[in-house]
Design a protein around this motif. Structure first.
Motif, PDB file in Angstrom:
ATOM      1  N   MET A 135      44.478   5.416  67.593  1.00 58.19           N
ATOM      2  CA  MET A 135      45.095   4.944  68.831  1.00 58.19           C
ATOM      3  C   MET A 135      46.576   5.318  68.809  1.00 58.19           C
ATOM      4  SD  MET A 135      45.170   1.159  70.674  1.00 58.19           S
ATOM      5  CE  MET A 135      43.376   1.086  70.740  1.00 58.19           C
ATOM      6  N   THR A 136      47.073   5.755  69.964  1.00 58.76           N
ATOM      7  CA  THR A 136      48.474   6.134  70.101  1.00 58.76           C
ATOM      8  C   THR A 136      49.142   5.264  71.170  1.00 58.76           C
ATOM      9  OG1 THR A 136      47.968   7.798  71.783  1.00 58.76           O
ATOM     10  CG2 THR A 136      47.955   8.527  69.487  1.00 58.76           C
ATOM     11  N   GLU A 137      50.438   5.437  71.322  1.00 58.81           N
ATOM     12  CA  GLU A 137      51.280   4.702  72.287  1.00 58.81           C
ATOM     13  C   GLU A 137      51.557   3.289  71.766  1.00 58.81           C
ATOM     14  OE1 GLU A 137      52.831   5.939  74.918  1.00 58.81           O
ATOM     15  OE2 GLU A 137      51.864   7.911  74.773  1.00 58.81           O
TER      16      GLU A 137
ATOM     17  N   ALA B 285      50.464   0.183  73.842  1.00 61.35           N
ATOM     18  CA  ALA B 285      49.009  -0.011  73.904  1.00 61.35           C
ATOM     19  C   ALA B 285      48.502  -0.591  72.585  1.00 61.35           C
ATOM     20  CB  ALA B 285      48.306   1.313  74.207  1.00 61.35           C
TER      21      ALA B 285
ATOM     22  N   TRP C 115      46.426  -4.101  71.776  1.00 62.88           N
ATOM     23  CA  TRP C 115      45.185  -4.218  71.007  1.00 62.88           C
ATOM     24  C   TRP C 115      45.353  -5.220  69.864  1.00 62.88           C
ATOM     25  CZ3 TRP C 115      43.837  -2.345  65.921  1.00 62.88           C
ATOM     26  CH2 TRP C 115      42.492  -2.583  65.604  1.00 62.88           C
TER      27      TRP C 115
ATOM     28  N   ALA D 167      49.270  -9.447  83.025  1.00 60.43           N
ATOM     29  CA  ALA D 167      49.721  -8.231  83.703  1.00 60.43           C
ATOM     30  C   ALA D 167      51.245  -8.210  83.832  1.00 60.43           C
ATOM     31  CB  ALA D 167      49.054  -8.106  85.073  1.00 60.43           C
TER      32      ALA D 167
ATOM     33  N   LEU E 269      52.442  -6.739  80.763  1.00 59.93           N
ATOM     34  CA  LEU E 269      52.324  -5.280  80.854  1.00 59.93           C
ATOM     35  C   LEU E 269      53.431  -4.693  81.711  1.00 59.93           C
ATOM     36  CD1 LEU E 269      48.464  -4.866  81.319  1.00 59.93           C
ATOM     37  CD2 LEU E 269      49.806  -4.352  79.267  1.00 59.93           C
ATOM     38  N   SER E 270      53.780  -5.389  82.794  1.00 62.65           N
ATOM     39  CA  SER E 270      54.832  -4.885  83.683  1.00 62.65           C
ATOM     40  C   SER E 270      56.130  -4.669  82.902  1.00 62.65           C
ATOM     41  CB  SER E 270      55.033  -5.861  84.842  1.00 62.65           C
ATOM     42  OG  SER E 270      56.037  -5.388  85.720  1.00 62.65           O
TER      43      SER E 270
ATOM     44  N   PHE F  96      55.705  -1.620  80.649  1.00 57.26           N
ATOM     45  CA  PHE F  96      55.873  -0.344  81.358  1.00 57.26           C
ATOM     46  C   PHE F  96      57.344  -0.128  81.732  1.00 57.26           C
ATOM     47  CE2 PHE F  96      51.211  -0.626  82.020  1.00 57.26           C
ATOM     48  CZ  PHE F  96      50.875   0.654  81.606  1.00 57.26           C
TER      49      PHE F  96
ATOM     50  N   ALA G 201      50.821  -1.662  85.678  1.00 54.80           N
ATOM     51  CA  ALA G 201      50.544  -3.077  85.426  1.00 54.80           C
ATOM     52  C   ALA G 201      49.769  -3.680  86.599  1.00 54.80           C
ATOM     53  CB  ALA G 201      51.844  -3.848  85.196  1.00 54.80           C
TER      54      ALA G 201
ATOM     55  N   TRP H 114      38.188  -1.297  84.643  1.00 54.32           N
ATOM     56  CA  TRP H 114      38.879  -1.504  83.347  1.00 54.32           C
ATOM     57  C   TRP H 114      37.901  -2.250  82.438  1.00 54.32           C
ATOM     58  CZ3 TRP H 114      43.679  -5.069  82.106  1.00 54.32           C
ATOM     59  CH2 TRP H 114      44.238  -4.666  80.890  1.00 54.32           C
TER      60      TRP H 114
ATOM     61  N   TRP I 206      39.225  -2.619  72.095  1.00 54.86           N
ATOM     62  CA  TRP I 206      39.683  -1.281  71.683  1.00 54.86           C
ATOM     63  C   TRP I 206      39.673  -0.325  72.869  1.00 54.86           C
ATOM     64  CZ3 TRP I 206      41.680   0.875  67.209  1.00 54.86           C
ATOM     65  CH2 TRP I 206      41.697   2.274  67.142  1.00 54.86           C
TER      66      TRP I 206
ATOM     67  N   ARG J 140      39.647  -0.988  76.084  1.00 56.85           N
ATOM     68  CA  ARG J 140      40.623  -1.354  77.119  1.00 56.85           C
ATOM     69  C   ARG J 140      42.040  -0.963  76.687  1.00 56.85           C
ATOM     70  NH1 ARG J 140      39.504  -5.678  80.864  1.00 56.85           N
ATOM     71  NH2 ARG J 140      41.292  -6.830  80.058  1.00 56.85           N
ATOM     72  N   ALA J 141      42.318  -1.045  75.394  1.00 55.90           N
ATOM     73  CA  ALA J 141      43.637  -0.619  74.923  1.00 55.90           C
ATOM     74  C   ALA J 141      43.775   0.903  74.982  1.00 55.90           C
ATOM     75  CB  ALA J 141      43.891  -1.137  73.509  1.00 55.90           C
ATOM     76  N   GLN J 142      42.665   1.610  74.786  1.00 54.82           N
ATOM     77  CA  GLN J 142      42.728   3.075  74.943  1.00 54.82           C
ATOM     78  C   GLN J 142      43.053   3.454  76.388  1.00 54.82           C
ATOM     79  OE1 GLN J 142      42.869   5.236  72.667  1.00 54.82           O
ATOM     80  NE2 GLN J 142      41.662   4.629  70.879  1.00 54.82           N
TER      81      GLN J 142
ATOM     82  N   LEU K   4      44.935   1.629  78.321  1.00 56.28           N
ATOM     83  CA  LEU K   4      46.389   1.403  78.385  1.00 56.28           C
ATOM     84  C   LEU K   4      47.145   2.557  77.735  1.00 56.28           C
ATOM     85  CD1 LEU K   4      46.611  -2.404  77.514  1.00 56.28           C
ATOM     86  CD2 LEU K   4      46.949  -1.338  79.760  1.00 56.28           C
ATOM     87  N   SER K   5      46.616   3.077  76.639  1.00 56.52           N
ATOM     88  CA  SER K   5      47.288   4.174  75.950  1.00 56.52           C
ATOM     89  C   SER K   5      47.483   5.363  76.899  1.00 56.52           C
ATOM     90  CB  SER K   5      46.469   4.581  74.713  1.00 56.52           C
ATOM     91  OG  SER K   5      47.106   5.632  74.020  1.00 56.52           O
TER      92      SER K   5
ATOM     93  N   MET L  87      47.609   5.171  80.089  1.00 51.03           N
ATOM     94  CA  MET L  87      48.520   4.772  81.164  1.00 51.03           C
ATOM     95  C   MET L  87      49.979   4.804  80.680  1.00 51.03           C
ATOM     96  SD  MET L  87      46.055   1.828  82.796  1.00 51.03           S
ATOM     97  CE  MET L  87      46.767   1.603  84.427  1.00 51.03           C
ATOM     98  N   PHE L  88      50.205   4.446  79.418  1.00 54.03           N
ATOM     99  CA  PHE L  88      51.566   4.591  78.881  1.00 54.03           C
ATOM    100  C   PHE L  88      51.918   6.071  78.724  1.00 54.03           C
ATOM    101  CE2 PHE L  88      51.062   0.076  77.627  1.00 54.03           C
ATOM    102  CZ  PHE L  88      52.258  -0.404  78.141  1.00 54.03           C
ATOM    103  N   PHE L  89      50.945   6.873  78.292  1.00 52.70           N
ATOM    104  CA  PHE L  89      51.160   8.327  78.239  1.00 52.70           C
ATOM    105  C   PHE L  89      51.575   8.839  79.616  1.00 52.70           C
ATOM    106  CE2 PHE L  89      49.141  12.388  79.375  1.00 52.70           C
ATOM    107  CZ  PHE L  89      49.714  13.251  78.452  1.00 52.70           C
TER     108      PHE L  89
END
Lengths: 213, 213
Positions: free
Chosen positions: A64-66, A69, A73, A89, A92-93, A96, B69, B81, B86, B88-90, B92-93, B95-97
């Protein structure tokens, strides 16, 4: 046990060390000097084609990256990412916000000041980066005047995400004197149970950071 | 019913229109021309101190910012989603990318080409932005050679986040010919139930976009 691939002086990487320590989870740490090209090797790119740290690897080889994120997890089901769907959320905001409006300025200014040669043309970017970084700090200050944390009722992963580079913003040339609420919040984070600080920069970076822009 | 404050030609804003439409949820849309200073008014900044679109407002006046978010909040409990922690975090990964490694290059190149004057000094940034944007597209292409979607087993919010600006990457000067897997994925997204396309750029922007860099 998970393995973290990270550079200890990267705020993005330190986020994971901080949360893992505060969760009391054991982990392996593989030091990857992203400032020295170690994220651009064929071996590393095979695991993370985006060539960045941090990255985690599970025992079964899953990657897993980022940073943010990975925080999500790790924090799932814990008090570090709590509340209802709206509150989660909102966390998360802020995360981001950190990656889009804060890190590219506060962290990159620090990187340029400490980890690029004194004659680097990138140093010409510092005034603009510092201007944009101060805009992000002003948004944080406004929030912290009314709320103790970024993660809802209590300290959590949005605080960890924003703390990482704000705590070393001075190394990017940011004076936090105009932000008393941020300074108080940094102190509150320092006092959370199991807190661990980022190690000081390497000698060469530290000597550059000590110089004026 | 939620109110979306957004600029229809912003990919970040279009993400919300696309997901809300595909969820079959009614919503109010307040057009905010972020390219004309409408996110910098005192009234707007009182709701979002970061001065960006999109933003949503609930009936009780609660505000949420940051497109990705908001996607997460809207998608909670839906197939957009899905999966275990795991997976769901991928999501997010990716989305951060998107917000760190894709949007600041692919979207900003498009903005500069279409929404700044032809003599703008920002146009000098285009080659670097396009180089970095292509790096992001190459990472996406590599993923899509092995997986049909970014959101796990099925189309979801990571696809929506990455689709928004990739579908109009040509307007930023990106030729997608070297990315057959991306082009196939864009077509799959276009065919998802309830899909709605972003409107074409305003005439003045379109006329600039038609010119070479």
């Amino acid at each position: 046990m998970i393995t973290v691939y990270g550079y200890s002086n990267s705020g993005n990487c330190h986020k994971l060390r901080l949360l893992l320590t505060q969760l009391g989870r054991e982990f392996n740490w593989v030091e990857v000097d992203s400032t020295g090209g170690q994220t651009r090797t064929a071996e590393y790119l095979a695991k993370n084609p985006n060539g960045k740290v941090p990255m985690i690897e599970a025992d079964d080889g899953r990657i897993m990256t980022e940073s943010n994120a990975i925080l999500c997890w790790l924090a799932e089901g814990t008090a570090f990412w709590a509340g209802d769907a709206w509150q989660r959320a909102q966390v998360l905001s802020w995360m981001f916000f950190e990656q889009y409006s804060h890190e590219p300025f506060v962290a990159v200014a620090r990187f340029i000041r400490g980890w690029t040669p004194l004659g680097s043309p990138r140093r010409a970017d510092l005034p603009k980066l510092q201007e944009r970084g101060h805009q992000a700090l002003a948004v944080m200050e406004q929030h912290l005047k009314q709320h103790p944390w970024f993660s809802g009722e209590a300290y959590g992963i949005a605080d960890i995400a924003l703390f990482a580079y704000t705590d070393v913003a001075d190394e990017g040339g940011f004076d936090l004197a105009p932000y008393p609420a941020i300074r108080d919040w940094l102190q509150r984070v320092h006092k959370t149970p199991g807190f661990v600080a980022m190690p000081p920069p390497p000698v060469e970076a530290a000597s550059r950071i000590a110089l004026p822009d």
